[in-house]
Design a protein around this motif. Structure first.
Motif, PDB file in Angstrom:
ATOM      1  N   GLY A 136     -28.597  27.101   6.171  1.00  0.00           N
ATOM      2  CA  GLY A 136     -27.532  28.048   6.620  1.00  0.00           C
ATOM      3  C   GLY A 136     -28.175  29.444   6.788  1.00  0.00           C
ATOM      4  N   THR A 137     -27.171  30.294   7.171  1.00  0.00           N
ATOM      5  CA  THR A 137     -27.619  31.611   7.679  1.00  0.00           C
ATOM      6  C   THR A 137     -27.297  32.548   6.580  1.00  0.00           C
ATOM      7  OG1 THR A 137     -25.565  32.195   8.898  1.00  0.00           O
ATOM      8  CG2 THR A 137     -27.549  31.132   9.950  1.00  0.00           C
ATOM      9  N   PHE A 138     -27.597  33.884   6.409  1.00  0.00           N
ATOM     10  CA  PHE A 138     -27.221  34.883   5.584  1.00  0.00           C
ATOM     11  C   PHE A 138     -26.653  36.131   6.323  1.00  0.00           C
ATOM     12  CE2 PHE A 138     -30.500  32.372   3.689  1.00  0.00           C
ATOM     13  CZ  PHE A 138     -30.145  32.093   2.233  1.00  0.00           C
ATOM     14  N   ASP A 139     -25.577  36.716   5.693  1.00  0.00           N
ATOM     15  CA  ASP A 139     -25.097  37.963   6.308  1.00  0.00           C
ATOM     16  C   ASP A 139     -25.939  39.249   5.839  1.00  0.00           C
ATOM     17  OD1 ASP A 139     -22.806  36.501   6.962  1.00  0.00           O
ATOM     18  OD2 ASP A 139     -22.264  36.525   4.732  1.00  0.00           O
ATOM     19  N   LEU A 140     -26.811  39.149   4.946  1.00  0.00           N
ATOM     20  CA  LEU A 140     -27.631  40.498   4.593  1.00  0.00           C
ATOM     21  C   LEU A 140     -28.811  39.648   3.874  1.00  0.00           C
ATOM     22  CD1 LEU A 140     -26.388  43.460   2.691  1.00  0.00           C
ATOM     23  CD2 LEU A 140     -28.521  42.423   2.076  1.00  0.00           C
ATOM     24  N   VAL A 141     -29.992  40.315   4.438  1.00  0.00           N
ATOM     25  CA  VAL A 141     -31.443  39.824   3.962  1.00  0.00           C
ATOM     26  C   VAL A 141     -32.326  41.269   3.330  1.00  0.00           C
ATOM     27  CG1 VAL A 141     -33.748  39.032   4.394  1.00  0.00           C
ATOM     28  CG2 VAL A 141     -31.564  37.937   5.439  1.00  0.00           C
ATOM     29  N   PHE A 142     -32.395  41.292   2.284  1.00  0.00           N
ATOM     30  CA  PHE A 142     -33.419  42.194   1.629  1.00  0.00           C
ATOM     31  C   PHE A 142     -34.761  41.877   1.264  1.00  0.00           C
ATOM     32  CE2 PHE A 142     -34.133  45.348  -2.375  1.00  0.00           C
ATOM     33  CZ  PHE A 142     -34.398  46.322  -1.699  1.00  0.00           C
TER      34      PHE A 142
END
Length: 222
Positions: A136-142
């Motif tokens: 899947g995908t992510f809305d925020l990556v740090f």
């Protein structure tokens, strides 16, 4: 590291939201028990991360570089009901400490912004191997891990984000070394210079660098 006069920096911290008690406890324990406690995001940057998370309200967050879990908890504060945060770190020695504070986060008596339905998952190992396996995908990556792999992490996460996702990158000013003459023995600064250049020039990203602590970059996927 402070890039503003100390008095101004102190004023900003004083007039920003107070650090929750659980994070004060985590900071204290980190300084008591863990090497290089300066790797913590710290109170002010933590409040910035919390504010960004509240504004974005990400349902899925990927953090690269857990350390003792401080920034993960700050990001989790703004995540909506039923959300998921995955954090990756290669240091298995800190796993139990992190999990203990993750459990406190889920306790409504410990954390005022707690969300008992937020899933906080630690993955221990090499992030360059783990990221490609994530679905899947992510809305925020740090991104806040080992600097020599920053460009690699950027390449790997671009398949894990979507239009509107936010990428936050820490330590992009690298103690001011990004504007100093390079030391031939320095392996990290050249990578950060390339990383910052890539963020600026990638047509898929809208990027702004903030002089917060050691430099924090926000990149929105267009």
């Amino acid at each position: 590291m402070h890039f503003l006069p100390q008095k101004i920096d102190d004023y900003i911290v004083t007039h920003s939201e107070n650090e929750p008690q659980i994070l004060k406890d985590l900071t204290r324990e980190t300084y008591q028990k863990v090497l290089q406690p300066i790797m913590l995001s710290g109170s002010y940057q933590g409040r910035v991360l919390s504010m960004i998370s509240h504004l974005v309200a990400p349902k899925r967050v990927l953090e690269i570089g857990t350390f003792t879990g401080y920034s993960a908890l700050c990001l989790a504060e703004g995540m909506p009901d039923g959300s998921e945060l995955i954090t990756i770190d290669i240091n298995e020695e800190l796993e139990d400490l992190v999990e203990r504070y993750f459990k406190r986060f889920r306790d409504p008596d410990s954390y005022r912004d707690t969300n008992n339905n937020t899933t906080l998952t630690q993955k221990i190992g090499d992030a360059t191997q783990i990221i490609p396996e994530l679905e899947g995908t992510f809305d925020l990556v740090f991104i806040d891990a080992d600097k020599p792999n920053y460009v690699n992490y950027l390449d790997l996460i671009m398949d894990k984000v979507h239009s509107g996702s936010l990428i936050i990158s820490d330590n992009v000013l690298w103690h001011g070394k990004v504007v100093e003459e390079l030391d031939p023995k320095d392996k990290s600064t050249p990578i950060l210079l390339e990383f910052n250049k890539r963020l600026k020039e990638d047509p898929r990203l809208q990027t702004v660098v903030l002089p917060i602590r050691d430099g924090l970059t926000l990149s929105r996927v267009v």
